[in-house]
Design a protein around this motif. Structure first.
Motif, PDB file in Angstrom:
ATOM      1  N   GLY A 126      21.910 -19.835   9.785  1.00 46.22           N
ATOM      2  CA  GLY A 126      20.854 -20.041  10.347  1.00 46.22           C
ATOM      3  C   GLY A 126      19.839 -18.818  10.653  1.00 46.22           C
ATOM      4  N   GLY A 127      20.336 -17.644  10.411  1.00 44.71           N
ATOM      5  CA  GLY A 127      19.417 -16.377  10.590  1.00 44.71           C
ATOM      6  C   GLY A 127      17.940 -16.642   9.954  1.00 44.71           C
ATOM      7  N   ALA A 128      16.995 -16.051  10.585  1.00 45.89           N
ATOM      8  CA  ALA A 128      15.704 -16.332  10.075  1.00 45.89           C
ATOM      9  C   ALA A 128      15.442 -14.999   8.999  1.00 45.89           C
ATOM     10  N   ALA A 129      14.710 -15.399   8.142  1.00 46.35           N
ATOM     11  CA  ALA A 129      14.192 -14.211   7.289  1.00 46.35           C
ATOM     12  C   ALA A 129      13.049 -13.344   7.684  1.00 46.35           C
ATOM     13  N   SER A 130      13.215 -12.060   7.463  1.00 41.60           N
ATOM     14  CA  SER A 130      12.045 -11.184   8.074  1.00 41.60           C
ATOM     15  C   SER A 130      10.923 -11.240   7.302  1.00 41.60           C
ATOM     16  N   ASP A 131       9.808 -10.680   7.708  1.00 40.56           N
ATOM     17  CA  ASP A 131       8.589 -10.345   6.758  1.00 40.56           C
ATOM     18  C   ASP A 131       8.761  -9.301   5.833  1.00 40.56           C
ATOM     19  N   ALA A 132       8.285  -9.005   4.864  1.00 45.22           N
ATOM     20  CA  ALA A 132       8.335  -7.929   3.965  1.00 45.22           C
ATOM     21  C   ALA A 132       7.560  -7.032   4.838  1.00 45.22           C
ATOM     22  N   TYR A 133       8.177  -5.692   4.683  1.00 46.04           N
ATOM     23  CA  TYR A 133       7.517  -4.651   5.478  1.00 46.04           C
ATOM     24  C   TYR A 133       7.603  -3.168   4.510  1.00 46.04           C
ATOM     25  N   SER A 134       6.946  -2.488   4.752  1.00 44.52           N
ATOM     26  CA  SER A 134       6.934  -1.189   3.941  1.00 44.52           C
ATOM     27  C   SER A 134       7.698   0.026   4.813  1.00 44.52           C
ATOM     28  N   TYR A 135       8.234   0.967   4.235  1.00 46.63           N
ATOM     29  CA  TYR A 135       8.915   1.925   5.007  1.00 46.63           C
ATOM     30  C   TYR A 135       8.736   3.263   4.164  1.00 46.63           C
ATOM     31  N   TYR A 136       8.223   4.361   4.806  1.00 45.38           N
ATOM     32  CA  TYR A 136       7.971   5.592   4.514  1.00 45.38           C
ATOM     33  C   TYR A 136       8.549   6.581   5.027  1.00 45.38           C
ATOM     34  N   GLN A 137       9.132   7.401   4.372  1.00 45.57           N
ATOM     35  CA  GLN A 137       9.842   8.684   4.597  1.00 45.57           C
ATOM     36  C   GLN A 137       9.481  10.010   4.001  1.00 45.57           C
TER      37      GLN A 137
END
Length: 499
Positions: A126-137
């Motif tokens: 039942g866990g909800a999916a997260s929205d797509a996001y970008s991650y920069y390092q």
């Protein structure tokens, strides 16, 4: 205790070992190189102790053979010889290795960056999916080995000695090249002179055979006399093909030494020239001079120095090593937030590495380095003895050949007079043909020996100059590579061509 005081004390605890390491960074282990002292003879065996020795005149010594063609060949060989090109490439390699070793004394820094697109899928519970996001390092890493016990500095020292050795190897190659050019040129001119002598003698002997045939018709000679006279003329002519082959080999060798195909100099050297005659006597200096003038001796000494530094490098590996490392990294969900509204982290501190147990491998490596150093020290001593032997042998050979040449010249003069007299008596019927043939054969042998002696004087002169360390003393550009590659930057790969 305030927070500032606690921070200061923590900083002092962090910096204390760093400062201690910095003080110790001037320390090195292993033996420091000392140029060896070798006992040298005071004078060469032919020198009179009462007279001071004149220094050898080694600069462009081949010009004292007084042959412009030889001078040109030497210059062409220096420019085109393949062994010289190889030696120059070794210098470039040694210099690049030195720069590579020197770089270990300085800090290194690397930058990194990444960009990822992320999304978490829904779970079966039942866990909800997260929205797509970008991650920069983005990050920056730096390190610096403090070289506490001089391992890197010993490596740089060894590489510097390696550069010196490669430069002396080039000088040694040039010395051998110039000597070989002069020797083969003298031999080529000598073969030409011997070929001319053989034809000239054969012509004279054919005239004797013709005279014998005339005397046969007159009844004053026999058919056996004619056969003997003709046989001797043919035997002399038979020497020519062997001499021609040797001449061709000498010219072919000269061509290859100048970096050309074997037959490239055939037409150029076809026209004969005198055998080069050196200006003598040649000053030889004192034995200690070869320590400075012989490139093979100097190369051996530099290699000994190089392997002495390697001992220190191997010894330093047995001691602790300290490096300073640090990094800064930042991360954000938007590229424009890096360094601004982003997470920033950093770390800085020393890293200590200490060998505790290695089953004696590091000590064995140091023993190997010391044994190699001993071998190169022995090689240096051997090179000095070889150089002394070369000079002594060349001095004796040149001196004795000059004495022999004088005796041969007197022999040629006497045999020439005897041959002329025997021919005159034979024509008058007062001498036998055997006496004439014997006189002509003896004259030809003496003249050929005299020519070979003149060649030997020239080659002994060359050998003495080589033994003393005389080589090319002009400028040599070793920085230019043989191959200049184009299009070495990033590009689309192309299929390799096949032949």
């Amino acid at each position: 205790m305030t927070g500032f005081e606690r921070g200061s004390r923590a900083a002092r605890r962090t910096l204390a070992p760093i400062l201690t390491a910095a003080v110790l960074s001037g320390c090195v282990v292993g033996p420091d190189y000392q140029k060896p002292f070798l006992a040298m003879p005071a004078a060469w065996s032919d020198q009179k102790s009462s007279k001071p020795a004149r220094p050898p005149q080694l600069s462009q010594w081949w010009q004292r053979l007084r042959d412009p063609e030889l001078d040109s060949l030497v210059e062409e060989a220096v420019a085109g010889n393949l062994d010289v090109a190889t030696a120059k490439a070794k210098i470039r390699q040694a210099r690049a290795s030195y720069r590579q070793s020197a770089g270990t004394l300085f800090p290194t820094a690397d930058g990194s960056g990444s960009a990822t697109r992320n999304k978490t899928a829904a779970t079966t519970e039942g866990g909800a999916a997260s929205d797509a996001y970008s991650y920069y390092q983005a990050g920056f890493d730096a390190s610096w080995e403090l070289d506490l016990f001089g391992a890197n500095r010993r490596g740089v020292e060894a590489a510097r000695y390696g550069v010196d050795a490669s430069e002396q190897e080039l000088r040694s190659t040039l010395l051998t090249l110039v000597g070989d050019i002069a020797s083969y040129y003298a031999q080529a001119r000598g073969y030409q002179a011997r070929i001319q002598l053989a034809w000239r003698t054969a012509t004279s002997q054919q005239q004797t055979a013709a005279l014998t045939r005339t005397m046969l018709l007159a009844g004053t000679a026999t058919a056996a006399d004619v056969a003997k006279a003709q046989g001797q003329a043919s035997a002399t002519e038979a020497d020519v093909p062997t001499l021609e082959a040797s001449y061709a080999e000498a010219v072919h060798r000269l061509s290859v030494l100048t970096g050309r195909p074997p037959a490239a100099l055939n037409e150029r050297l076809k026209r004969g020239a005198p055998i080069p005659t050196p200006r003598l006597p040649l000053p030889t200096g004192i034995p200690a001079d070869i320590l400075l003038t012989r490139p093979d001796v100097r190369m051996a000494e530099r290699q000994y120095a190089q392997y002495t530094a390697n001992v220190g490098q191997a010894e330093a590996a047995r001691y602790p090593a300290v490096s300073l490392t640090g990094n800064i990294d930042t991360s954000a969900f938007k590229l424009g937030d890096l360094g601004k509204n982003s997470t920033i982290g950093w770390s800085f501190g020393p890293t200590l590495s200490m060998p505790l147990f290695n089953a004696g491998q590091l000590k064995a490596a140091a023993d190997v380095a010391r044994a190699e150093r001993d071998q190169y020290f022995i090689a240096y001593k051997a090179s000095v003895l070889t150089a002394l032997e070369d000079v002594e042998n060349a001095i004796v050979a040149l001196r004795q050949e000059r004495i022999r040449n004088g005796k041969l010249a007197a022999s040629v003069k006497s045999y020439g007079e005897a041959a002329n007299l025997e021919r005159t008596l034979f024509k008058a019927g007062e001498a036998s043909l055997l006496d004439v043939l014997d006189a002509e054969r003896s004259l030809y042998s003496a003249e050929d020996d005299l020519l070979q002696s003149r060649i030997a004087i020239a080659t002994d002169y060359v050998a003495l100059n080589k033994a003393l360390g005389g080589g090319w003393d002009g400028t040599i550009d070793s920085a230019k590579p043989e191959i200049v590659a184009a299009k070495t930057g990033p590009r689309l790969a192309s299929a390799p061509t096949t032949q």
